[in-house]
Design an enzyme around this catalytic site. Structure first.
Site, PDB file in Angstrom:
ATOM      1  CG  HIS A  89       8.239  55.269  -0.710  1.00 44.32           C
ATOM      2  ND1 HIS A  89       7.194  54.675  -1.385  1.00 44.32           N
ATOM      3  CD2 HIS A  89       7.802  55.499   0.538  1.00 44.32           C
ATOM      4  CE1 HIS A  89       6.177  54.556  -0.539  1.00 44.32           C
ATOM      5  NE2 HIS A  89       6.521  55.048   0.631  1.00 44.32           N
ATOM      6  CB  CYS A 145      -1.793  52.507   1.867  1.00 46.73           C
ATOM      7  SG  CYS A 145      -0.548  53.605   1.209  1.00 46.73           S
TER       8      CYS A 145
HETATM    9  N1  PLP Z   1       0.662  59.628   4.267  1.00 42.25           N
HETATM   10  C1  PLP Z   1       0.179  59.636   3.035  1.00 42.25           C
HETATM   11  C2  PLP Z   1      -0.741  60.734   2.608  1.00 42.25           C
HETATM   12  C3  PLP Z   1       0.508  58.619   2.139  1.00 42.25           C
HETATM   13  O1  PLP Z   1       0.003  58.621   0.915  1.00 42.25           O
HETATM   14  C4  PLP Z   1       1.361  57.580   2.578  1.00 42.25           C
HETATM   15  C5  PLP Z   1       1.676  56.446   1.694  1.00 42.25           C
HETATM   16  O2  PLP Z   1       0.965  56.138   0.783  1.00 42.25           O
HETATM   17  C6  PLP Z   1       1.862  57.645   3.879  1.00 42.25           C
HETATM   18  C7  PLP Z   1       1.495  58.675   4.699  1.00 42.25           C
HETATM   19  C8  PLP Z   1       2.796  56.604   4.401  1.00 42.25           C
HETATM   20  O3  PLP Z   1       4.111  56.837   3.931  1.00 42.25           O
HETATM   21  P1  PLP Z   1       5.166  55.638   3.900  1.00 42.25           P
HETATM   22  O4  PLP Z   1       4.782  54.746   2.773  1.00 42.25           O
HETATM   23  O5  PLP Z   1       6.494  56.319   3.691  1.00 42.25           O
HETATM   24  O6  PLP Z   1       5.095  54.968   5.216  1.00 42.25           O
END
Ligand code: PLP
Length: 382
Positions: A200, A322
């Protein structure tokens, strides 16, 4: 649909309409389960196989090295916990600027008698070779350093860090979730044993990710069941999401040059304006992803500015998207030695290919107005 301008493409991206077209046949009508031997099952299996080739092609890997997961988070967890599951308790080193999808599974290993160490970042947001080499003087089993940071966009020299990890016989993982689609990513050149990707972030659907894995490495699954993905990730595959991920990878590889040129142009226009407004731009003196700008203004709370800009119709992030419900200053900026007060002011703009120069100009205009309004409010409060 909102008319707001979307500047949070490191959070997630809009689904490419061509990707949606590729997915639609797998979202309607009778679908097979890819483990079934009948015609419907075979069609599903073929679709997954094609996506596996597309993902592998995008990162210079072999299709057999692709393990599909449900997200980038799951790929990170599979790398960290899966590698640890195959080893006796030992030592894991992760950089101090990692995404929680890496730090949390690493920290959780403490409960299983692992020792967890953090590799320092320098003031530019980079993990220096010397810092890793010093840590690896003590026997270390697993190392994880991300390819590009989700907040600052700062890019690491993973090939060199991977070389050091190999010399010390450590398993080396990199989280390339933010890097994919915004820079060239080559699994072999990066010199790592495992690499995480997510659909995504590259205009693919949510709910698909992958771990690219050196087949000589023994990792143990997190999920047991029907034995899908060579036993490394049991569970009936999310065929539409995987097909979308594959298509998004194919478009991203084909268009990477034109995409990054456009992103760079937009980011430069933005940062010229930001400098005129006296912003501090984090990681600006080093190599960064073309689309990311992470900045702060002295005396202005990042969270307040994000909400003010939202009211003006601009979607941006404060700190890490996040963990946007948290008011803690960004751990990435703290690791870079930024003062907590300044770090609390951080705002991230991550542009996408759909954004325009006009949107950047409108944003800068709104930002200028909001800054002067917020500064007046602060002056009254004092
Ligand atoms: N790793 C990094 C550097 C990210 O920026 C993110 C999401 O923001 C993730 C992992 C997690 O990915 P996902 O949203 O597909 O779980």
């Amino acid at each position: 649909m909102s008319t707001a301008v979307y500047f949070d493409n490191n959070g997630t991206t809009a689904l490419d309409s061509r990707v949606l077209q590729a997915m639609l046949p797998y979202l309607s009508g009778q679908q097979g389960n890819a483990t079934s031997r009948h015609i419907f099952g075979r069609a599903a299996r073929n679709a997954i196989d094609q996506a596996r080739e597309q993902v592998a092609d995008a990162v210079g890997a072999h299709p057999s090295q692709v393990v599909f997961t449900g997200s980038g988070t799951e790929a990170d967890n599979l790398a960290i916990s899966g590698a640890a599951n195959a080893l006796a308790p030992g030592r894991i080193a992760v950089s101090s600027i990692e995404h929680p999808a890496v730090t949390r599974p690493a920290d959780a290993l403490v409960w299983r008698d692992w020792k967890v160490v953090k590799i320092a970042s320098n003031r530019d947001g980079q993990v220096e070779k010397a810092a890793l080499a010093a840590i690896l003087e003590e026997k270390t089993d697993i190392v994880s350093v991300m390819l590009a940071n989700n907040e600052t966009g700062v890019i690491q020299d993973i090939a060199s860090l991977g070389e050091i990890a190999r010399q010390h016989k450590a398993f080396m993982h990199t989280d390339a979730v933010q890097a994919l689609g915004k820079m060239n990513v080559d699994f072999v050149d990066l010199n790592v044993h495992a690499m995480s990707l997510s659909s995504h972030k590259i205009n693919g659907p949510q709910g698909a990710g992958a771990l690219i894995l050196d087949k000589r490495i023994d990792i143990r699954p997190l999920l047991y069941g029907g034995g899908q993905e060579k036993g490394l990730r049991s569970g009936s595959e999310n065929i539409a999401a995987i097909v979308g991920f594959g298509a998004a990878c194919a478009f991203a590889s084909r268009e990477i040059q034109q995409r990054t040129t456009k992103l760079k142009m937009l980011r430069e226009r933005l940062e010229q304006g930001l400098k005129q407004l006296d912003a501090t731009i984090f990681g600006a003196s080093t190599e960064r992803l073309a689309n990311t700008s992470f900045f702060a203004f002295a005396g202005i709370e990042g969270e307040t500015l994000v909400m003010a800009l939202d009211r003006q119709g601009f979607a941006v992030a404060s700190g890490s998207a996040c963990s946007s419900d948290s008011t803690e200053p960004s751990h990435v900026l703290l690791a870079m030695g930024v003062e907590a007060d300044m770090a609390r002011g951080a705002v991230r703009v991550s542009v996408g290919t759909h954004n325009t120069a006009e949107e950047i100009d409108l944003f800068l205009h709104a930002l200028k107005n909001e800054l002067s309004r917020l500064r007046k409010l602060t002056a009254v409060a004092v």
